[in-house]
Motif scaffolding. Structure first.
Motif, PDB file in Angstrom:
ATOM      1  N   GLY A   1       0.784  -1.220   0.000  1.00  0.00           N
ATOM      2  CA  GLY A   1       0.000   0.000   0.000  1.00  0.00           C
ATOM      3  C   GLY A   1       0.817   1.272   0.000  1.00  0.00           C
ATOM      4  N   VAL A   2       2.030   1.212  -0.534  1.00  0.00           N
ATOM      5  CA  VAL A   2       2.902   2.395  -0.529  1.00  0.00           C
ATOM      6  C   VAL A   2       3.286   2.804  -1.950  1.00  0.00           C
ATOM      7  N   LEU A   3       2.548   2.313  -2.921  1.00  0.00           N
ATOM      8  CA  LEU A   3       2.897   2.614  -4.306  1.00  0.00           C
ATOM      9  C   LEU A   3       2.785   4.102  -4.607  1.00  0.00           C
ATOM     10  N   GLN A   4       1.846   4.794  -3.950  1.00  0.00           N
ATOM     11  CA  GLN A   4       1.640   6.215  -4.212  1.00  0.00           C
ATOM     12  C   GLN A   4       2.510   7.120  -3.337  1.00  0.00           C
ATOM     13  N   GLU A   5       3.271   6.526  -2.437  1.00  0.00           N
ATOM     14  CA  GLU A   5       4.189   7.331  -1.631  1.00  0.00           C
ATOM     15  C   GLU A   5       5.343   7.834  -2.503  1.00  0.00           C
ATOM     16  N   ASN A   6       6.032   8.862  -2.008  1.00  0.00           N
ATOM     17  CA  ASN A   6       7.139   9.427  -2.783  1.00  0.00           C
ATOM     18  C   ASN A   6       8.218   8.386  -3.059  1.00  0.00           C
ATOM     19  N   PHE A   7       8.572   7.604  -2.036  1.00  0.00           N
ATOM     20  CA  PHE A   7       9.622   6.617  -2.249  1.00  0.00           C
ATOM     21  C   PHE A   7       9.132   5.466  -3.128  1.00  0.00           C
ATOM     22  N   GLY A   8       7.820   5.171  -3.086  1.00  0.00           N
ATOM     23  CA  GLY A   8       7.273   4.149  -3.967  1.00  0.00           C
ATOM     24  C   GLY A   8       7.367   4.561  -5.427  1.00  0.00           C
ATOM     25  N   GLN A   9       7.024   5.811  -5.699  1.00  0.00           N
ATOM     26  CA  GLN A   9       7.149   6.324  -7.060  1.00  0.00           C
ATOM     27  C   GLN A   9       8.612   6.399  -7.493  1.00  0.00           C
ATOM     28  N   ALA A  10       9.496   6.724  -6.533  1.00  0.00           N
ATOM     29  CA  ALA A  10      10.928   6.774  -6.851  1.00  0.00           C
ATOM     30  C   ALA A  10      11.447   5.394  -7.234  1.00  0.00           C
ATOM     31  N   ILE A  11      10.982   4.362  -6.530  1.00  0.00           N
ATOM     32  CA  ILE A  11      11.417   2.996  -6.828  1.00  0.00           C
ATOM     33  C   ILE A  11      10.960   2.574  -8.218  1.00  0.00           C
ATOM     34  N   ILE A  12       9.692   2.822  -8.533  1.00  0.00           N
ATOM     35  CA  ILE A  12       9.166   2.424  -9.838  1.00  0.00           C
ATOM     36  C   ILE A  12       9.854   3.199 -10.958  1.00  0.00           C
ATOM     37  N   THR A  13      10.058   4.505 -10.743  1.00  0.00           N
ATOM     38  CA  THR A  13      10.734   5.307 -11.762  1.00  0.00           C
ATOM     39  C   THR A  13      12.164   4.830 -11.977  1.00  0.00           C
ATOM     40  N   ALA A  14      12.864   4.560 -10.875  1.00  0.00           N
ATOM     41  CA  ALA A  14      14.244   4.075 -10.985  1.00  0.00           C
ATOM     42  C   ALA A  14      14.298   2.728 -11.695  1.00  0.00           C
ATOM     43  N   ALA A  15      13.345   1.857 -11.386  1.00  0.00           N
ATOM     44  CA  ALA A  15      13.315   0.549 -12.041  1.00  0.00           C
ATOM     45  C   ALA A  15      13.055   0.695 -13.539  1.00  0.00           C
ATOM     46  N   PHE A  16      12.160   1.610 -13.883  1.00  0.00           N
ATOM     47  CA  PHE A  16      11.837   1.842 -15.295  1.00  0.00           C
ATOM     48  C   PHE A  16      13.050   2.376 -16.050  1.00  0.00           C
ATOM     49  N   VAL A  17      13.691   3.399 -15.478  1.00  0.00           N
ATOM     50  CA  VAL A  17      14.868   3.984 -16.121  1.00  0.00           C
ATOM     51  C   VAL A  17      16.003   2.972 -16.184  1.00  0.00           C
ATOM     52  N   ASP A  18      16.150   2.183 -15.128  1.00  0.00           N
ATOM     53  CA  ASP A  18      17.194   1.161 -15.094  1.00  0.00           C
ATOM     54  C   ASP A  18      17.016   0.155 -16.226  1.00  0.00           C
ATOM     55  N   ASP A  19      15.788  -0.264 -16.454  1.00  0.00           N
ATOM     56  CA  ASP A  19      15.531  -1.214 -17.537  1.00  0.00           C
ATOM     57  C   ASP A  19      15.836  -0.599 -18.898  1.00  0.00           C
ATOM     58  N   ILE A  20      15.443   0.658 -19.083  1.00  0.00           N
ATOM     59  CA  ILE A  20      15.694   1.318 -20.366  1.00  0.00           C
ATOM     60  C   ILE A  20      17.190   1.454 -20.620  1.00  0.00           C
TER      61      ILE A  20
END
Length: 221
Positions: free
Chosen positions: A11-30
C-alpha cells in the motif's frame, strides 16, 4: 515486476519513495537495454552505424512509442476499438473485448520487436510494447489480460530456458569450488547489493527502503 507487486501489496505505491522505486526501475531497464544494444553491437568491432546511429534511432523510436502510449493508445483502444467488439455469449470464458486487446498486444509485440531487432535487439521492442498499454483503463486490466493468456506458457518457457542454458553452461565442479564462492560473494555483496542499497542518499528516511527495493527487484527476484 516484483517491485510493483510488493509496493502495491504494502500500500505504498503512491508514496514518494514508492514512485521513486518504480521510476528508478523503469529507467534502469531502459538504460540496460540501450547499453545491451551498444555492447552487443561492439562484438564484431566498432561500426558507426551499429554502435551510434542505430541506438539513436532506437531511442527516438522509443520516445515516439511513449508518446503513442500516452496520447494515442488509450483513445484508439478504449474509445474506438473495444466498443466496436460485440459481446460474447454468457458461457464464454474470455470476453471478446479481451481477445481483441490480446490480439493488439501480440501484434504490437511482434511489430515493435521486429523493428528493434534491426536496431540491435528485439528485447527493446518487447519492453516498449509492454509499456504501450500502461495508460489503458481500467488500470491494470491490460496486465490482467496478458497474464491470464500467457502465464502457463511463460512459466514453462522460463523453466526450459534456464534448464537448457544455465543448467548446462555452468560446470558444477567449478561452481561449488571455494574460489568461485568467494569471488561470487565479493561481487554479489559489493557491486550488486551494496551499490543499490546506497543508491538513494538524498531520499531522507526512505533511502534504505529504496535501496533494498532495488536489490529485491534484481538480485532477489
Amino acid at each position: 515486476g516484483i517491485a510493483l507487486r510488493l509496493l502495491g501489496e504494502a500500500g505504498v505505491l503512491q508514496e514518494n519513495f514508492g514512485q521513486a522505486i518504480i521510476t528508478a526501475a523503469f529507467v534502469d531497464d531502459i538504460l540496460s537495454l540501450v547499453l545491451f544494444n551498444i555492447i552487443f553491437s561492439l562484438g564484431g568491432g566498432f561500426d558507426f552505424m551499429l554502435v551510434v546511429v542505430n541506438p539513436i534511432i532506437g531511442i527516438a523510436f522509443m520516445l515516439f512509442a511513449m508518446y503513442l502510449a500516452v496520447n494515442f493508445m488509450p483513445w484508439f483502444i478504449c474509445d474506438k476499438l473495444l466498443p466496436m467488439i460485440p459481446e460474447a455469449g454468457e458461457d464464454a470464458k474470455v470476453a471478446r473485448a479481451d481477445e481483441a486487446l490480446f490480439f493488439v498486444m501480440m501484434t504490437l509485440l511482434v511489430g515493435y520487436g521486429t523493428i528493434t531487432h534491426f536496431l540491435g535487439t528485439h528485447l527493446w521492442g518487447c519492453f516498449i510494447a509492454g509499456m504501450s498499454f500502461a495508460c489503458l483503463s481500467p488500470p491494470g486490466h491490460a496486465h490482467h489480460v496478458w497474464v491470464r493468456q500467457t502465464k502457463r506458457i511463460t512459466g514453462w518457457m522460463i523453466r526450459i530456458f534456464f534448464s537448457c542454458t544455465v543448467a548446462f553452461s555452468i560446470p558444477v565442479g567449478k561452481l561449488l569450488s571455494l574460489e568461485s564462492f568467494l569471488k561470487g560473494s565479493v561481487m554479489g555483496i559489493g557491486p550488486c547489493v551494496l551499490t543499490k542499497v546506497l543508491c538513494a542518499p538524498f531520499m531522507g528516511e526512505a533511502k534504505f527502503v529504496i535501496g533494498w527495493a532495488m536489490v529485491g527487484r534484481a538480485e532477489f527476484a
